[in-house]
Design an enzyme around this catalytic site. Structure first.
Site, PDB file in Angstrom:
ATOM      1  N   SER A  20       0.814  -1.220   0.000  1.00 29.76           N
ATOM      2  CA  SER A  20       0.000   0.000   0.000  1.00 29.76           C
ATOM      3  C   SER A  20       0.847   1.269   0.000  1.00 29.76           C
ATOM      4  O   SER A  20       0.314   2.370   0.124  1.00 29.76           O
ATOM      5  CB  SER A  20      -0.920  -0.003   1.224  1.00 29.76           C
ATOM      6  OG  SER A  20      -0.154  -0.236   2.378  1.00 29.76           O
ATOM      7  N   THR A  70      -1.848   3.325   4.289  1.00 24.49           N
ATOM      8  CA  THR A  70      -1.063   4.564   4.217  1.00 24.49           C
ATOM      9  C   THR A  70      -0.159   4.709   5.440  1.00 24.49           C
ATOM     10  O   THR A  70      -0.610   4.512   6.567  1.00 24.49           O
ATOM     11  CB  THR A  70      -2.026   5.772   4.205  1.00 24.49           C
ATOM     12  OG1 THR A  70      -2.882   5.619   3.099  1.00 24.49           O
ATOM     13  CG2 THR A  70      -1.275   7.082   4.139  1.00 24.49           C
ATOM     14  N   ARG A 102      -7.436   8.585  -9.762  1.00 21.20           N
ATOM     15  CA  ARG A 102      -7.992   8.846  -8.413  1.00 21.20           C
ATOM     16  C   ARG A 102      -6.889   9.277  -7.437  1.00 21.20           C
ATOM     17  O   ARG A 102      -5.804   8.709  -7.403  1.00 21.20           O
ATOM     18  CB  ARG A 102      -8.689   7.575  -7.906  1.00 21.20           C
ATOM     19  CG  ARG A 102      -9.286   7.704  -6.504  1.00 21.20           C
ATOM     20  CD  ARG A 102      -8.337   7.207  -5.428  1.00 21.20           C
ATOM     21  NE  ARG A 102      -8.942   7.238  -4.107  1.00 21.20           N
ATOM     22  CZ  ARG A 102      -8.275   7.081  -2.967  1.00 21.20           C
ATOM     23  NH1 ARG A 102      -6.972   6.890  -2.987  1.00 21.20           N
ATOM     24  NH2 ARG A 102      -8.886   7.122  -1.818  1.00 21.20           N
ATOM     25  N   THR A 116      -5.166   7.544   7.901  1.00 19.70           N
ATOM     26  CA  THR A 116      -5.084   6.381   7.032  1.00 19.70           C
ATOM     27  C   THR A 116      -6.499   5.871   6.796  1.00 19.70           C
ATOM     28  O   THR A 116      -7.408   6.210   7.550  1.00 19.70           O
ATOM     29  CB  THR A 116      -4.190   5.303   7.688  1.00 19.70           C
ATOM     30  OG1 THR A 116      -4.081   4.180   6.814  1.00 19.70           O
ATOM     31  CG2 THR A 116      -4.756   4.828   9.009  1.00 19.70           C
ATOM     32  N   GLY A 117      -6.661   5.082   5.746  1.00 23.92           N
ATOM     33  CA  GLY A 117      -7.994   4.547   5.472  1.00 23.92           C
ATOM     34  C   GLY A 117      -8.609   5.150   4.228  1.00 23.92           C
ATOM     35  O   GLY A 117      -7.885   5.658   3.350  1.00 23.92           O
TER      36      GLY A 117
HETATM   37  N1  GLY Z   1      -5.638   7.021   2.678  1.00 21.70           N
HETATM   38  C1  GLY Z   1      -5.124   6.681   1.424  1.00 21.70           C
HETATM   39  C2  GLY Z   1      -6.022   6.880   0.296  1.00 21.70           C
HETATM   40  O1  GLY Z   1      -7.227   6.870   0.472  1.00 21.70           O
HETATM   41  O2  GLY Z   1      -5.555   7.019  -0.800  1.00 21.70           O
END
Ligand code: GLY
Length: 320
Positions: free
Chosen positions: A79, A181, A209, A232-233
């Site tokens: 990630s 993240t 995105r 994060t998330g």
């Molecule tokens: N928190 C990382 C994202 O949504 O890209």
């Protein structure tokens, strides 16, 4: 009946002084407990590297950059950085930002083929008149700054993407491998705060995105007079709430880092209702006293902290 009230001049003066003092903003005493680095998720190597910088007199901004770079180079983490899962076209695109104790910030979005997005973000902050560079322009800038170009899609992530394409069903995964993240916050020996945040974003996102991680105020915010926060998330929900800025403002109003993270999560849950059962958001925060906190919508989130008491991963409390 006639009531007459008379003030003795001394009583009047003391009353006036009391009123004036009660109107002054409270200045809290800050007790410095030494340097500290904290990170989202279970990232003991990252906090250890960051703390090495802090404990040898280095700055908070160097500490957070070093910690994030370690995770960006770790191909096992799918990630962040190299090995990050791609978008639905098979392209790994990175978002990152960084903010120092003077309120300076830099960010990159939709960066391809460069591992250390956090360091490119720092270069944007330090070497350009801008705050954010995107896409081809960000990559060109990185190359000009001497960053090597390499393919970020590892065999493992490519194989996972090929498998995903068999169904192409899209649903953000909560706590993807307990590692999402990476956001890092640090306070150095001088009591200065900085933060950084780096991600490859949601796996199999639409091409183009961008989430919260490179957005100052959403994925990260630092105010050296108050504190810092990072997220994060599911970035879409963090952006709508300007989550990290909200947490710093709550700390400014006197909330502890823990209380501020809880209120920010509660706001998201209140706004989204039952939908919050299907996505994760986690926040961590650090204040000027070196106090930290974390809170998430769902179980499974954690915070790693390294201070004078050692390096530890701590499960985060959650709404559900
Ligand atoms: N928190 C990382 C994202 O949504 O890209």
């Amino acid at each position: 009946m006639k009531i007459s009230i008379s003030f003795h001049p001394i009583v009047f003066g003391l009353t006036l002084l009391a009123i004036l003092f009660s109107c002054q903003p409270k200045i809290e005493e800050v007790t410095f407990k030494g340097p500290i680095a904290i990170g989202t998720w279970n990232v003991p190597e990252a906090t250890s590297e960051a703390y090495k910088v802090l404990s040898t007199g280095g700055t908070a901004i160097d500490a957070v950059e070093v910690g994030c770079r370690l995770e960006e180079a770790n191909e096992q983490g799918q990630s962040v950085g190299k090995g990050g899962l791609p978008d639905r076209e098979g392209q790994v695109t990175l978002d990152a930002c960084i903010m120092d104790s003077h309120g300076n910030s830099g960010a990159v979005v939709y960066l391809k083929d460069i591992v250390h997005a956090v360091s490119v973000a720092r270069k944007v902050m330090e070497e350009t008149p801008h705050v954010m560079l995107a896409g081809d322009g960000a990559k060109q800038f990185a190359i000009e700054q001497g960053f090597p170009v390499e393919n970020l899609l590892t065999e493992k992530s490519k194989a996972d993407w090929e498998k995903w394409k068999e169904t192409s069903s899209y649903k953000p995964v909560i706590n993807i491998e307990n590692h999402d993240t990476i956001g890092m916050l640090a306070m150095d020996e001088n009591g200065n705060l900085s933060g950084a945040c780096t991600t490859s974003g949601l796996a199999y996102k639409m091409a183009g995105r961008v989430g919260d991680s490179p957005i100052i105020g959403a994925g990260l915010y630092v105010d050296n007079a108050v504190g810092a926060a990072t997220a994060t998330g599911l970035g879409e929900e963090i952006v709508k709430n300007v989550g990290s800025f909200l947490i710093v403002e709550l700390m400014r109003q006197g909330k502890s880092p823990q209380e501020a993270c809880e209120i920010a999560v509660q706001r998201i849950v209140d706004r989204t209702g039952d939908k919050a059962k299907d996505f994760q958001v986690g926040f961590i925060a650090l204040n000027k006293k070196g106090e930290y906190g974390s809170f998430a919508i769902h179980k499974g989130f954690s915070i790693t902290k390294h201070d004078v008491g050692g390096n530890a991963n701590i499960p985060s409390p959650s709404y559900y």
